[in-house]
Design a protein around this motif. Sequence first.
Motif, PDB file in Angstrom:
ATOM      1  N   ALA A  48      14.359 125.748 -25.778  1.00  0.00           N
ATOM      2  CA  ALA A  48      13.136 124.713 -25.977  1.00  0.00           C
ATOM      3  C   ALA A  48      13.545 123.651 -26.679  1.00  0.00           C
ATOM      4  O   ALA A  48      13.104 122.409 -26.270  1.00  0.00           O
ATOM      5  CB  ALA A  48      12.093 125.557 -26.733  1.00  0.00           C
ATOM      6  N   LEU A  49      14.358 123.695 -27.576  1.00  0.00           N
ATOM      7  CA  LEU A  49      14.880 122.546 -28.313  1.00  0.00           C
ATOM      8  C   LEU A  49      15.574 121.516 -27.540  1.00  0.00           C
ATOM      9  O   LEU A  49      15.445 120.572 -27.788  1.00  0.00           O
ATOM     10  CB  LEU A  49      15.618 123.019 -29.649  1.00  0.00           C
ATOM     11  N   GLY A  50      16.582 122.444 -26.688  1.00  0.00           N
ATOM     12  CA  GLY A  50      17.152 121.428 -25.912  1.00  0.00           C
ATOM     13  C   GLY A  50      16.463 120.933 -24.666  1.00  0.00           C
ATOM     14  O   GLY A  50      16.725 119.523 -24.550  1.00  0.00           O
ATOM     15  N   TYR A  51      15.344 121.344 -24.362  1.00  0.00           N
ATOM     16  CA  TYR A  51      14.509 120.769 -23.237  1.00  0.00           C
ATOM     17  C   TYR A  51      13.876 119.561 -23.949  1.00  0.00           C
ATOM     18  O   TYR A  51      13.726 118.448 -23.234  1.00  0.00           O
ATOM     19  CB  TYR A  51      13.646 121.515 -22.872  1.00  0.00           C
ATOM     20  N   VAL A  52      13.347 119.875 -25.251  1.00  0.00           N
ATOM     21  CA  VAL A  52      12.717 118.675 -25.993  1.00  0.00           C
ATOM     22  C   VAL A  52      13.800 117.502 -26.221  1.00  0.00           C
ATOM     23  O   VAL A  52      13.237 116.302 -25.918  1.00  0.00           O
ATOM     24  CB  VAL A  52      12.071 119.039 -27.260  1.00  0.00           C
ATOM     25  N   HIS A  53      14.975 117.838 -26.703  1.00  0.00           N
ATOM     26  CA  HIS A  53      15.895 116.597 -26.541  1.00  0.00           C
ATOM     27  C   HIS A  53      16.033 115.934 -25.161  1.00  0.00           C
ATOM     28  O   HIS A  53      16.428 114.685 -25.582  1.00  0.00           O
ATOM     29  CB  HIS A  53      17.017 117.156 -27.595  1.00  0.00           C
ATOM     30  N   LEU A  54      16.125 116.584 -24.609  1.00  0.00           N
ATOM     31  CA  LEU A  54      16.576 116.053 -23.127  1.00  0.00           C
ATOM     32  C   LEU A  54      15.471 115.112 -22.766  1.00  0.00           C
ATOM     33  O   LEU A  54      15.673 114.139 -22.188  1.00  0.00           O
ATOM     34  CB  LEU A  54      16.569 117.044 -21.868  1.00  0.00           C
ATOM     35  N   ARG A  55      14.083 115.405 -22.917  1.00  0.00           N
ATOM     36  CA  ARG A  55      12.965 114.590 -22.733  1.00  0.00           C
ATOM     37  C   ARG A  55      12.942 113.245 -23.809  1.00  0.00           C
ATOM     38  O   ARG A  55      12.436 112.352 -23.214  1.00  0.00           O
ATOM     39  CB  ARG A  55      11.639 115.303 -22.580  1.00  0.00           C
ATOM     40  N   ARG A  56      13.531 113.551 -24.984  1.00  0.00           N
ATOM     41  CA  ARG A  56      13.713 112.330 -25.701  1.00  0.00           C
ATOM     42  C   ARG A  56      14.814 111.605 -25.542  1.00  0.00           C
ATOM     43  O   ARG A  56      15.055 110.595 -26.155  1.00  0.00           O
ATOM     44  CB  ARG A  56      13.717 112.935 -27.040  1.00  0.00           C
ATOM     45  N   LYS A  57      15.585 112.037 -24.475  1.00  0.00           N
ATOM     46  CA  LYS A  57      16.899 111.308 -24.178  1.00  0.00           C
ATOM     47  C   LYS A  57      17.849 111.378 -25.109  1.00  0.00           C
ATOM     48  O   LYS A  57      18.629 110.784 -25.341  1.00  0.00           O
ATOM     49  CB  LYS A  57      16.580 109.924 -23.644  1.00  0.00           C
ATOM     50  N   GLU A  58      17.936 112.391 -25.892  1.00  0.00           N
ATOM     51  CA  GLU A  58      18.995 112.558 -27.080  1.00  0.00           C
ATOM     52  C   GLU A  58      19.786 113.679 -26.419  1.00  0.00           C
ATOM     53  O   GLU A  58      19.855 114.859 -26.574  1.00  0.00           O
ATOM     54  CB  GLU A  58      18.112 113.241 -28.138  1.00  0.00           C
ATOM     55  N   PHE A  59      20.734 113.406 -25.643  1.00  0.00           N
ATOM     56  CA  PHE A  59      21.408 114.093 -24.508  1.00  0.00           C
ATOM     57  C   PHE A  59      22.620 114.992 -25.441  1.00  0.00           C
ATOM     58  O   PHE A  59      22.733 115.957 -25.207  1.00  0.00           O
ATOM     59  CB  PHE A  59      22.230 113.458 -23.557  1.00  0.00           C
ATOM     60  N   ASP A  60      23.227 114.326 -26.388  1.00  0.00           N
ATOM     61  CA  ASP A  60      23.992 115.108 -26.948  1.00  0.00           C
ATOM     62  C   ASP A  60      23.382 116.269 -28.005  1.00  0.00           C
ATOM     63  O   ASP A  60      24.038 117.162 -28.152  1.00  0.00           O
ATOM     64  CB  ASP A  60      24.800 114.260 -28.197  1.00  0.00           C
ATOM     65  N   LEU A  61      22.329 116.025 -28.588  1.00  0.00           N
ATOM     66  CA  LEU A  61      21.632 116.927 -28.931  1.00  0.00           C
ATOM     67  C   LEU A  61      21.264 118.120 -28.166  1.00  0.00           C
ATOM     68  O   LEU A  61      20.980 119.271 -28.691  1.00  0.00           O
ATOM     69  CB  LEU A  61      20.478 116.396 -30.054  1.00  0.00           C
ATOM     70  N   SER A  62      20.642 117.663 -26.936  1.00  0.00           N
ATOM     71  CA  SER A  62      20.220 118.599 -26.043  1.00  0.00           C
ATOM     72  C   SER A  62      21.466 119.548 -25.637  1.00  0.00           C
ATOM     73  O   SER A  62      21.119 120.731 -25.527  1.00  0.00           O
ATOM     74  CB  SER A  62      19.690 117.808 -24.711  1.00  0.00           C
ATOM     75  N   ILE A  63      22.647 119.044 -25.337  1.00  0.00           N
ATOM     76  CA  ILE A  63      23.843 119.819 -25.096  1.00  0.00           C
ATOM     77  C   ILE A  63      24.125 120.643 -26.012  1.00  0.00           C
ATOM     78  O   ILE A  63      24.245 121.772 -25.847  1.00  0.00           O
ATOM     79  CB  ILE A  63      24.996 118.790 -24.566  1.00  0.00           C
ATOM     80  N   LYS A  64      23.947 120.258 -27.408  1.00  0.00           N
ATOM     81  CA  LYS A  64      24.153 121.153 -28.461  1.00  0.00           C
ATOM     82  C   LYS A  64      23.332 122.048 -28.421  1.00  0.00           C
ATOM     83  O   LYS A  64      23.767 123.557 -28.657  1.00  0.00           O
ATOM     84  CB  LYS A  64      24.256 120.257 -29.806  1.00  0.00           C
ATOM     85  N   ALA A  65      21.975 121.963 -28.194  1.00  0.00           N
ATOM     86  CA  ALA A  65      20.995 123.124 -28.207  1.00  0.00           C
ATOM     87  C   ALA A  65      21.258 124.220 -27.263  1.00  0.00           C
ATOM     88  O   ALA A  65      21.416 125.370 -27.341  1.00  0.00           O
ATOM     89  CB  ALA A  65      19.598 122.640 -28.220  1.00  0.00           C
TER      90      ALA A  65
END
Length: 210
Positions: A48-65
């Motif tokens: 869920a956290l990764g998906y939210v970061h994805l939609r925020r275009k915070e790709f590095d954080l999305s990959i990390k989650a």
Amino acid sequence: AYGGYGVALALQYRMGWTDTPGETLNRALEMATRAVSIDSLSPQVYWALGYVHLRRKEFDLSIKAATRAIQIAPNYADGHALLAVINNIQGKPEEAIRNVKKAMQVNPFYPYEYPYNLGRAYYLTGNYQDAVSNLLDALARNGTALNPRLYLIACYVRQGLIEDAHWEVEQMLLQHPGITLSRIRMIHPDNKEQLDSLMADLKTAGLPDQ
């Protein structure tokens, strides 16, 4: 519950169902972060956290989650699938293919999003035959899904199968009245180069601008 709420808010943002997009995305992150704070050993909350970061275009954080979700549960298929989504958006289709195939391996009862993202990755590599095969698989699992049909249309255009592309556009307009190039550009999470290419294919197939 907090993780699901965060995902719902992120989807609300993506589909343009909010008059306060920035506030909605911030609230989504707040909810997903709270979910992780409640249970830091749940792969689902990291997804869920990764998906939210994805939609925020915070790709590095999305990959990390997403990576953390897989570390917790190596056979968590949705974690591998989320990495594939991020890979595609970042223009790394070879990595997307590897990740989504891993997801399919550990969950043979996968949803339509898996073959959709595999088909999308093949489209990005120029392997339109395999792309079509997987996109048709996605539509067989969910006949009204928008994104697989978008890329199926684009693949047909790339193969010179314009009549097939026209037919798919007609089907899409029946299922999604009012869908236009401008609407797709607003809701589709591609980088600009990928999106411009997809829009050109869809325009060739006859999808209206407005």
